[in-house]
Design an enzyme around this catalytic site. Structure first.
Site, PDB file in Angstrom:
ATOM      1  N   ASP A   1       6.792  48.111  28.769  1.00  0.00           N
ATOM      2  CA  ASP A   1       7.391  49.283  28.122  1.00  0.00           C
ATOM      3  C   ASP A   1       8.244  48.888  26.928  1.00  0.00           C
ATOM      4  O   ASP A   1       8.287  49.596  25.918  1.00  0.00           O
ATOM      5  CB  ASP A   1       8.227  50.068  29.130  1.00  0.00           C
ATOM      6  CG  ASP A   1       9.359  49.239  29.711  1.00  0.00           C
ATOM      7  OD1 ASP A   1      10.532  49.510  29.394  1.00  0.00           O
ATOM      8  OD2 ASP A   1       9.080  48.311  30.473  1.00  0.00           O
TER       9      ASP A   1
ATOM     10  N   LEU B   1      20.403  41.905  29.105  1.00  0.00           N
ATOM     11  CA  LEU B   1      20.520  40.492  28.719  1.00  0.00           C
ATOM     12  C   LEU B   1      20.008  40.266  27.308  1.00  0.00           C
ATOM     13  O   LEU B   1      20.631  39.539  26.521  1.00  0.00           O
ATOM     14  CB  LEU B   1      19.759  39.613  29.709  1.00  0.00           C
ATOM     15  CG  LEU B   1      19.825  38.103  29.449  1.00  0.00           C
ATOM     16  CD1 LEU B   1      21.259  37.588  29.522  1.00  0.00           C
ATOM     17  CD2 LEU B   1      18.944  37.342  30.444  1.00  0.00           C
TER      18      LEU B   1
ATOM     19  N   GLY C   1      13.992  43.275  31.046  1.00  0.00           N
ATOM     20  CA  GLY C   1      13.728  44.349  31.989  1.00  0.00           C
ATOM     21  C   GLY C   1      14.192  45.633  31.319  1.00  0.00           C
ATOM     22  O   GLY C   1      13.472  46.262  30.567  1.00  0.00           O
ATOM     23  N   GLY C   2      15.459  45.971  31.545  1.00  0.00           N
ATOM     24  CA  GLY C   2      16.031  47.136  30.879  1.00  0.00           C
ATOM     25  C   GLY C   2      16.685  46.807  29.547  1.00  0.00           C
ATOM     26  O   GLY C   2      17.016  47.691  28.770  1.00  0.00           O
ATOM     27  N   GLY C   3      16.897  45.503  29.305  1.00  0.00           N
ATOM     28  CA  GLY C   3      17.374  45.084  28.001  1.00  0.00           C
ATOM     29  C   GLY C   3      18.830  44.681  27.911  1.00  0.00           C
ATOM     30  O   GLY C   3      19.313  44.365  26.819  1.00  0.00           O
TER      31      GLY C   3
ATOM     32  N   GLU D   1       8.487  40.161  28.638  1.00  0.00           N
ATOM     33  CA  GLU D   1       8.244  41.052  29.772  1.00  0.00           C
ATOM     34  C   GLU D   1       7.004  40.615  30.546  1.00  0.00           C
ATOM     35  O   GLU D   1       6.141  39.920  30.003  1.00  0.00           O
ATOM     36  CB  GLU D   1       7.972  42.480  29.291  1.00  0.00           C
ATOM     37  CG  GLU D   1       9.075  43.152  28.543  1.00  0.00           C
ATOM     38  CD  GLU D   1       8.664  44.531  28.066  1.00  0.00           C
ATOM     39  OE1 GLU D   1       9.287  45.504  28.515  1.00  0.00           O
ATOM     40  OE2 GLU D   1       7.717  44.648  27.261  1.00  0.00           O
TER      41      GLU D   1
ATOM     42  N   SER E   1      14.581  19.024  29.721  1.00  0.00           N
ATOM     43  CA  SER E   1      13.486  18.387  30.444  1.00  0.00           C
ATOM     44  C   SER E   1      12.635  17.603  29.463  1.00  0.00           C
ATOM     45  O   SER E   1      12.100  18.174  28.503  1.00  0.00           O
ATOM     46  CB  SER E   1      12.625  19.443  31.148  1.00  0.00           C
ATOM     47  OG  SER E   1      11.352  18.926  31.495  1.00  0.00           O
TER      48      SER E   1
ATOM     49  N   SER F   1      17.427  46.542  41.811  1.00  0.00           N
ATOM     50  CA  SER F   1      16.436  45.902  42.679  1.00  0.00           C
ATOM     51  C   SER F   1      17.008  44.672  43.364  1.00  0.00           C
ATOM     52  O   SER F   1      16.387  44.118  44.254  1.00  0.00           O
ATOM     53  CB  SER F   1      15.197  45.502  41.869  1.00  0.00           C
ATOM     54  OG  SER F   1      15.533  44.533  40.895  1.00  0.00           O
TER      55      SER F   1
ATOM     56  N   SER G   1      17.186  33.520  33.875  1.00  0.00           N
ATOM     57  CA  SER G   1      18.062  34.631  34.268  1.00  0.00           C
ATOM     58  C   SER G   1      18.583  34.558  35.690  1.00  0.00           C
ATOM     59  O   SER G   1      19.687  35.039  35.975  1.00  0.00           O
ATOM     60  CB  SER G   1      17.336  35.964  34.069  1.00  0.00           C
ATOM     61  OG  SER G   1      16.170  36.015  34.870  1.00  0.00           O
TER      62      SER G   1
ATOM     63  N   LYS H   1      23.618  38.481  36.012  1.00  0.00           N
ATOM     64  CA  LYS H   1      24.145  39.837  36.199  1.00  0.00           C
ATOM     65  C   LYS H   1      25.627  39.858  36.572  1.00  0.00           C
ATOM     66  O   LYS H   1      26.322  40.859  36.346  1.00  0.00           O
ATOM     67  CB  LYS H   1      23.353  40.564  37.283  1.00  0.00           C
ATOM     68  CG  LYS H   1      21.910  40.889  36.914  1.00  0.00           C
ATOM     69  CD  LYS H   1      21.818  42.107  36.037  1.00  0.00           C
ATOM     70  CE  LYS H   1      20.376  42.578  35.899  1.00  0.00           C
ATOM     71  NZ  LYS H   1      20.280  43.819  35.104  1.00  0.00           N
TER      72      LYS H   1
ATOM     73  N   GLY I   1       4.382  45.406  32.895  1.00  0.00           N
ATOM     74  CA  GLY I   1       5.530  46.265  32.579  1.00  0.00           C
ATOM     75  C   GLY I   1       5.971  46.103  31.144  1.00  0.00           C
ATOM     76  O   GLY I   1       7.112  45.723  30.884  1.00  0.00           O
TER      77      GLY I   1
ATOM     78  N   ASP J   1      16.333  27.455  16.627  1.00  0.00           N
ATOM     79  CA  ASP J   1      15.301  28.101  15.813  1.00  0.00           C
ATOM     80  C   ASP J   1      14.719  29.311  16.530  1.00  0.00           C
ATOM     81  O   ASP J   1      14.297  30.277  15.882  1.00  0.00           O
ATOM     82  CB  ASP J   1      14.181  27.103  15.493  1.00  0.00           C
ATOM     83  CG  ASP J   1      14.673  25.948  14.644  1.00  0.00           C
ATOM     84  OD1 ASP J   1      15.129  26.205  13.512  1.00  0.00           O
ATOM     85  OD2 ASP J   1      14.645  24.804  15.131  1.00  0.00           O
TER      86      ASP J   1
END
Length: 322
Positions: A213, A186, A182-184, A207, A31, A81, A307, A56, A211, A175
């Site tokens: 975490d 990707l 999310g859960g990791g 994240e 872009s 989800s 994603s 996914k 959330g 670079d």
């Protein structure tokens, strides 16, 4: 963690060969507006244009492709989800494997409908009061199913890493690389590819603020568990990183960043108005963080993995409204 066998880049390469001809090799978009604003070259890996609308599919297909005959006959169970649900459901349909998917009752209706449309049986639960992982283990034990979790599985991680592998193959050295977290699955898979192909690339997981975490885990050096976060990024409403994803992230990722829901809404509007793309809130995490870091990215080559693009039309319209 020493007893865990972590996936490697060789597993990503094998996954790439396994999913070839089944997963789309998604386009890399640019872009001029984004480049001018950041003063950088920005390359968007468009996994919103992947089969079933999200990255996914890569991990889901790779995991099911490794089933033996007994596993294929018995079937697969997964909890999600939405995007992992659709990935497993579609992959199972393509391979003739029975699928049971555990989904939160408040998951986007379009994701539930798509999962059922692919032929899977959907079991609904309350994400705020029930443990989806325990429900999955119980069903697997009772019916002899193979449980494929959404991120903490070596074949899933390897499959997800193929998106970044393709990005580097197409555009060369970067670079910085921004990946939603999310859960990791990707992020850890992307890190395996980045460290093998472009070792000096700075890798950032992103994240939602509500959330964080992963950020807490990254800072503290151990997995932090949180309550289900309230955020528009439904694909990142995870409560903790995985026993496989965390050590890879800890070893290979440079930092974990957070962005607000309002920043995600702004990026949804950017993708719609400037790039003519539907991107779900979770898919906006990476670019939201890159935009916030633009002073540090001037003159750089920057990769962003989008994603997914699965969002209910009504909700999408509401989120785009000023």
């Amino acid at each position: 963690m020493s007893e865990l066998k972590l996936p490697t880049y060789a597993d990503v390469v094998a996954a790439s060969e396994r999913i070839a001809g089944h997963a789309h090799r998604t386009p890399v978009a640019t872009s001029r507006t984004a480049n001018e604003e950041l003063g950088a070259e920005v390359f968007f890996k468009c996994e919103n244009l992947q089969r079933m609308g999200a990255f996914k599919f890569r991990g889901g297909y790779n995991a099911l492709a490794r089933f033996d005959d007994v596993q294929r006959r018995a079937g697969v169970v997964a909890f999600s989800s939405g995007n992992h649900a659709q990935a497993i459901a579609l992959s199972a349909r393509l391979m003739g494997i029975p699928a049971t998917i555990i989904m939160p009752h408040d998951a986007p209706a379009s994701k539930v409908a798509a999962t059922r449309g692919y032929g899977a049986e959907v079991v609904l639960y309350d994400r705020y009061t029930e443990d989806r992982e325990q429900i999955g283990r119980d069903l697997a034990s009772k019916h002899g199913l193979t449980l494929i979790p959404p991120y903490d599985h070596p074949d899933v991680i390897a499959g997800q890493g193929t998106a970044a592998k393709e990005l580097f193959e197409e555009v060369g050295h970067l670079d910085a690389l921004f990946v939603c977290l999310g859960g990791g699955g990707l992020l850890s898979g992307s890190a395996l590819s980045a460290r093998a192909i472009s070792p000096s690339t700075k890798i950032y997981g992103v994240e939602p603020e509500a959330g964080n975490d992963g950020q807490q885990s990254f800072r503290s050096g151990s997995i932090v568990h949180i309550d289900t976060p309230k955020t528009i990024a439904d694909g990142a409403q995870t409560q903790h990183l995985g026993n496989l994803t965390f050590p890879i992230i800890q070893r290979d990722v440079d930092d974990i960043l957070t962005v607000s829901d309002e920043q995600l809404r702004a990026e949804m509007r950017f993708f719609a108005a400037r790039m003519k793309m539907v991107v779900e809130p979770t898919g906006c995490l990476g670019f939201a963080a890159a935009r916030a870091m633009k002073e540090q990215l001037r003159g750089k080559r920057v990769g962003v993995i989008i994603s997914g693009g699965n969002v209910d039309i009504e909700r999408y319209a509401a989120l785009l409204a000023p």
